[in-house]
Scaffold this active site. Structure first.
Site, PDB file in Angstrom:
ATOM      1  N   LYS A  35      17.841  -1.317   5.376  1.00 28.47           N
ATOM      2  CA  LYS A  35      17.043  -2.491   5.002  1.00 28.47           C
ATOM      3  C   LYS A  35      17.941  -3.638   4.553  1.00 28.47           C
ATOM      4  O   LYS A  35      17.799  -4.781   4.993  1.00 28.47           O
ATOM      5  CB  LYS A  35      16.116  -2.058   3.849  1.00 28.47           C
ATOM      6  CG  LYS A  35      14.978  -2.972   3.569  1.00 28.47           C
ATOM      7  CD  LYS A  35      14.101  -2.424   2.446  1.00 28.47           C
ATOM      8  CE  LYS A  35      12.936  -1.603   2.924  1.00 28.47           C
ATOM      9  NZ  LYS A  35      11.982  -1.258   1.878  1.00 28.47           N
ATOM     10  N   GLU A 151       2.367  -7.180 -10.858  1.00 26.77           N
ATOM     11  CA  GLU A 151       2.273  -8.130  -9.745  1.00 26.77           C
ATOM     12  C   GLU A 151       0.910  -8.003  -9.078  1.00 26.77           C
ATOM     13  O   GLU A 151       0.430  -6.902  -8.855  1.00 26.77           O
ATOM     14  CB  GLU A 151       3.404  -7.844  -8.746  1.00 26.77           C
ATOM     15  CG  GLU A 151       3.428  -8.785  -7.565  1.00 26.77           C
ATOM     16  CD  GLU A 151       3.406 -10.248  -7.991  1.00 26.77           C
ATOM     17  OE1 GLU A 151       4.272 -10.673  -8.777  1.00 26.77           O
ATOM     18  OE2 GLU A 151       2.496 -10.973  -7.554  1.00 26.77           O
ATOM     19  N   LEU A 253     -16.729  -8.403  -1.070  1.00 27.25           N
ATOM     20  CA  LEU A 253     -18.073  -7.913  -0.751  1.00 27.25           C
ATOM     21  C   LEU A 253     -18.249  -7.816   0.768  1.00 27.25           C
ATOM     22  O   LEU A 253     -19.318  -8.106   1.286  1.00 27.25           O
ATOM     23  CB  LEU A 253     -19.146  -8.840  -1.340  1.00 27.25           C
ATOM     24  CG  LEU A 253     -19.412  -8.719  -2.834  1.00 27.25           C
ATOM     25  CD1 LEU A 253     -20.535  -9.672  -3.264  1.00 27.25           C
ATOM     26  CD2 LEU A 253     -19.788  -7.286  -3.244  1.00 27.25           C
ATOM     27  N   CYS A 263      -1.870  -0.006  -2.227  1.00 27.33           N
ATOM     28  CA  CYS A 263      -2.188  -0.106  -3.661  1.00 27.33           C
ATOM     29  C   CYS A 263      -3.490   0.581  -4.069  1.00 27.33           C
ATOM     30  O   CYS A 263      -3.471   1.485  -4.902  1.00 27.33           O
ATOM     31  CB  CYS A 263      -2.227  -1.571  -4.081  1.00 27.33           C
ATOM     32  SG  CYS A 263      -0.603  -2.334  -4.008  1.00 27.33           S
ATOM     33  N   LYS A 266      -3.779   4.586  -4.165  1.00 23.82           N
ATOM     34  CA  LYS A 266      -2.910   5.273  -5.132  1.00 23.82           C
ATOM     35  C   LYS A 266      -3.200   4.797  -6.565  1.00 23.82           C
ATOM     36  O   LYS A 266      -3.095   5.572  -7.514  1.00 23.82           O
ATOM     37  CB  LYS A 266      -1.438   5.082  -4.776  1.00 23.82           C
ATOM     38  CG  LYS A 266      -0.821   3.781  -5.219  1.00 23.82           C
ATOM     39  CD  LYS A 266       0.690   3.790  -5.070  1.00 23.82           C
ATOM     40  CE  LYS A 266       1.307   2.420  -5.369  1.00 23.82           C
ATOM     41  NZ  LYS A 266       1.077   1.896  -6.707  1.00 23.82           N
TER      42      LYS A 266
HETATM   43  N1  LIG Z   1       2.674  -3.857  -1.783  1.00 24.95           N
HETATM   44  C1  LIG Z   1       1.831  -4.569  -2.503  1.00 24.95           C
HETATM   45  O1  LIG Z   1       0.980  -5.298  -1.975  1.00 24.95           O
HETATM   46  C2  LIG Z   1       1.890  -4.508  -4.011  1.00 24.95           C
HETATM   47  C3  LIG Z   1       1.180  -5.477  -4.753  1.00 24.95           C
HETATM   48  C4  LIG Z   1       1.259  -5.421  -6.144  1.00 24.95           C
HETATM   49  C5  LIG Z   1       1.997  -4.422  -6.769  1.00 24.95           C
HETATM   50  N2  LIG Z   1       2.655  -3.489  -6.017  1.00 24.95           N
HETATM   51  C6  LIG Z   1       3.451  -2.481  -6.711  1.00 24.95           C
HETATM   52  O2  LIG Z   1       4.833  -2.847  -6.610  1.00 24.95           O
HETATM   53  C7  LIG Z   1       5.665  -1.677  -6.519  1.00 24.95           C
HETATM   54  C8  LIG Z   1       6.490  -1.758  -5.251  1.00 24.95           C
HETATM   55  O3  LIG Z   1       5.613  -1.737  -4.145  1.00 24.95           O
HETATM   56  P1  LIG Z   1       6.116  -2.067  -2.659  1.00 24.95           P
HETATM   57  O4  LIG Z   1       4.907  -2.095  -1.792  1.00 24.95           O
HETATM   58  O5  LIG Z   1       7.020  -3.242  -2.713  1.00 24.95           O
HETATM   59  O6  LIG Z   1       6.968  -0.752  -2.362  1.00 24.95           O
HETATM   60  P2  LIG Z   1       8.003  -0.481  -1.180  1.00 24.95           P
HETATM   61  O7  LIG Z   1       7.947   0.962  -0.925  1.00 24.95           O
HETATM   62  O8  LIG Z   1       7.752  -1.454  -0.061  1.00 24.95           O
HETATM   63  O9  LIG Z   1       9.417  -0.875  -1.804  1.00 24.95           O
HETATM   64  C9  LIG Z   1      10.054  -0.157  -2.815  1.00 24.95           C
HETATM   65  C10 LIG Z   1      11.563  -0.231  -2.553  1.00 24.95           C
HETATM   66  O10 LIG Z   1      12.285   0.252  -3.673  1.00 24.95           O
HETATM   67  C11 LIG Z   1      13.455   0.861  -3.190  1.00 24.95           C
HETATM   68  N3  LIG Z   1      14.043   1.675  -4.275  1.00 24.95           N
HETATM   69  C12 LIG Z   1      13.538   2.783  -4.876  1.00 24.95           C
HETATM   70  N4  LIG Z   1      14.348   3.173  -5.870  1.00 24.95           N
HETATM   71  C13 LIG Z   1      15.387   2.310  -5.917  1.00 24.95           C
HETATM   72  C14 LIG Z   1      16.536   2.175  -6.752  1.00 24.95           C
HETATM   73  N5  LIG Z   1      16.775   2.999  -7.765  1.00 24.95           N
HETATM   74  N6  LIG Z   1      17.387   1.160  -6.500  1.00 24.95           N
HETATM   75  C15 LIG Z   1      17.154   0.303  -5.497  1.00 24.95           C
HETATM   76  N7  LIG Z   1      16.077   0.364  -4.693  1.00 24.95           N
HETATM   77  C16 LIG Z   1      15.201   1.356  -4.904  1.00 24.95           C
HETATM   78  C17 LIG Z   1      13.013   1.611  -1.960  1.00 24.95           C
HETATM   79  O11 LIG Z   1      14.080   1.916  -1.094  1.00 24.95           O
HETATM   80  C18 LIG Z   1      12.018   0.602  -1.355  1.00 24.95           C
HETATM   81  O12 LIG Z   1      12.658  -0.251  -0.411  1.00 24.95           O
HETATM   82  C19 LIG Z   1       4.703  -0.495  -6.565  1.00 24.95           C
HETATM   83  O13 LIG Z   1       4.603  -0.049  -7.889  1.00 24.95           O
HETATM   84  C20 LIG Z   1       3.380  -1.094  -6.104  1.00 24.95           C
HETATM   85  O14 LIG Z   1       2.281  -0.388  -6.609  1.00 24.95           O
HETATM   86  C21 LIG Z   1       2.624  -3.518  -4.658  1.00 24.95           C
END
Ligand SMILES: NC(=O)c1ccc[n+]([C@@H]2O[C@H](COP(=O)([O-])OP(=O)(O)OC[C@H]3O[C@@H](n4cnc5c(N)ncnc54)[C@H](O)[C@@H]3O)[C@@H](O)[C@H]2O)c1
Length: 434
Positions: A35, A151, A253, A263, A266
């Site tokens: 990535k 977020e 709705l 999201c 989970k």
């Molecule tokens: N996707 C959404 O729309 C959204 C919206 C609001 C909140 N969130 C929350 O935000 C968080 C992230 O979601 P996402 O969708 O971006 O997840 P994602 O899986 O797309 O990205 C997470 C990233 O973190 C990396 N990672 C994990 N451990 C690491 C470490 N120790 N060092 C460096 N990189 C590391 C992974 O390789 C991955 O690329 C979650 O808790 C999710 O619930 C997501």
């Protein structure tokens, strides 16, 4: 200010790019070398409208960079954000916090000078306290504070949501941290975004409660849609009539095949597990989970019925695989339940999605795909709309009719008007329009 963003997924990459666009100097860190390699070569690993240009311009300006090693970025940072994943833990639905805990240990090892550790990942109540304790144990001498900053961005509109949010929630009682957070989000004050300071536990819960409420709203209208089908009402009219009441509001709705995505599923499972842990079962949320799971399966039965009761030897053309339009995210998409259920009934499934097919093939390796909507429906026995991408909203219905072997359209997103399809001699099955 200098920011280290730990985790460069949907949230970390968008937040990092937007903060750099605000003028801060941001290093986005990820363990996933592929990535980071793509990002360093100017490629965006996800599909999110507008993100490529935003990343490119801030890299060019020298404010945004990418790394696999976090040490240097953490040492230089005023604020270290955690945007790592918090997926469902197998078995009990509680959030898997291993990525958050690992990142906390990495931060503890490297931070230098006063550091605000900001948890942007969606985490259960008490996680900020846990991270605080992990870091404190490893670095009793260090000057740091842990802040909850959940977020709320939506994939597909993530940049707009980040730059023009309804609110920014900051859970902290530390005045120095408040100053840093105000400075980080300063550009938002121009459009008067409310910055809500709360306790850390309240901030953690605001995120889960908001998602659970929205998921409940969707599930509510889905059940009303089922009732509409039986009693001869149109759920679109019902939703509009409800939504004009400002206490209810029209968003979320829209009846459909059940919610999915990275999201809602989970997060409601985690909230239900948190409730159980505290001895306060949240029965509405538990029910929403069950109703939504059953709904995805029921949608497959709807397709079978539309095809005359059997799919044996028939081809179903599926338009849309992602859980919603304008993203390539396939996590928990309804298609992941519906497509295999159709195949189990004997159907051959051919699918098309503008941006989701690469991800979909990883999850459904045998999936047959087409290069455009018309190639997808050619000689199919039914066309099934699963995601409301704009390009599916205005298909040439004469061409559709000619291409299909039998003129059956099952529209689980209600993007067509029944009268228009009937006028073309197409059999149209939608959701909740009895
Ligand atoms: N996707 C959404 O729309 C959204 C919206 C609001 C909140 N969130 C929350 O935000 C968080 C992230 O979601 P996402 O969708 O971006 O997840 P994602 O899986 O797309 O990205 C997470 C990233 O973190 C990396 N990672 C994990 N451990 C690491 C470490 N120790 N060092 C460096 N990189 C590391 C992974 O390789 C991955 O690329 C979650 O808790 C999710 O619930 C997501």
């Amino acid at each position: 200010m200098r920011i280290a963003m730990i985790g460069t997924g949907y949230v970390g990459l968008v937040s990092g790019a937007c903060f750099s666009d605000f003028g801060h100097v941001v290093t986005c860190v990820d363990r996933d070398a592929a990535k980071i390699g793509e990002l360093q070569n100017g490629k965006i690993p996800i599909f999110e409208p507008g993100l490529d240009a935003l990343v490119a311009s801030n890299v060019e300006a020298g404010r945004l960079s990418f790394a696999t090693e976090s040490a240097a970025a953490i040492r230089a940072a005023d604020a270290v954000f955690l945007a790592v994943g918090t997926p469902s833990r197998r078995g009990d639905g509680f959030a898997d916090l291993s990525y958050v805990h690992d990142a906390a240990r990495e931060i503890a090892a490297e931070m230098d000078g006063f550091t605000v550790i900001v948890i942007k990942s969606t985490v259960p109540v008490g996680t900020n306290d846990e991270v605080d304790a992990i870091v404190r144990k490893l670095r009793p001498d260090a000057d740091f504070t842990v802040v909850s900053n959940p977020e709320f961005l939506r994939e597909g509109a993530a940049i707009e949501d980040f730059k023009r949010p309804d609110r920014v929630v900051v859970g902290t009682d530390d005045e120095r941290a408040r100053r840093v957070m105000r400075e980080l989000y300063r550009p938002l004050f121009i459009n008067e975004t409310p910055m809500l300071f709360t306790g850390r536990r309240a901030a953690e819960l605001i995120k889960y409660a908001s998602n659970a409420f929205l998921a409940t709203k969707i599930t509510f209208i889905n059940e009303i849609a089922d009732l509409c089908e039986k009693c001869g009402a149109d759920v679109q009219e019902v939703a509009r009539g409800m939504g004009l009441d400002r206490r209810i509001a029209g968003k979320f709705l829209h009846a459909g095949p059940g919610f999915g995505g990275s999201c809602f599923p989970k997060d409601i499972a985690a909230l239900a597990a948190i409730g159980q842990r505290y001895g306060v079962p949240i029965r509405i949320v538990e029910t929403v989970m069950g109703v939504n799971d059953a709904r995805k399966r029921a949608m497959a039965a709807k397709v079978v019925a539309a095809c005359g009761g059997s799919l044996a030897g028939k081809t179903v053309a599926v338009l849309g695989l992602t859980f919603k339009p304008n993203t390539d995210d396939m996590r928990e998409a309804p298609s992941l339940v519906i497509v295999p259920a159709l195949e189990a009934q004997g159907a051959r499934v051919r699918a098309y999605d503008p941006h989701g097919m690469d991800e979909a093939r990883k999850l459904m390796p045998r999936l047959e795909t087409a290069t455009d909507p018309y190639a997808c429906i050619e000689r199919a026995d039914a066309m099934l709309i699963l995601t409301e991408w704009d390009q599916f909203r205005a298909l040439d219905l004469d061409r559709v009719k000619k291409a299909l072997r039998s003129p059956v359209i099952v529209d689980l997103r209600n993007i067509y008007r029944p009268a228009d399809l009937a006028a073309k001699g197409l059999t149209y099955v939608s959701v909740g329009r009895g």
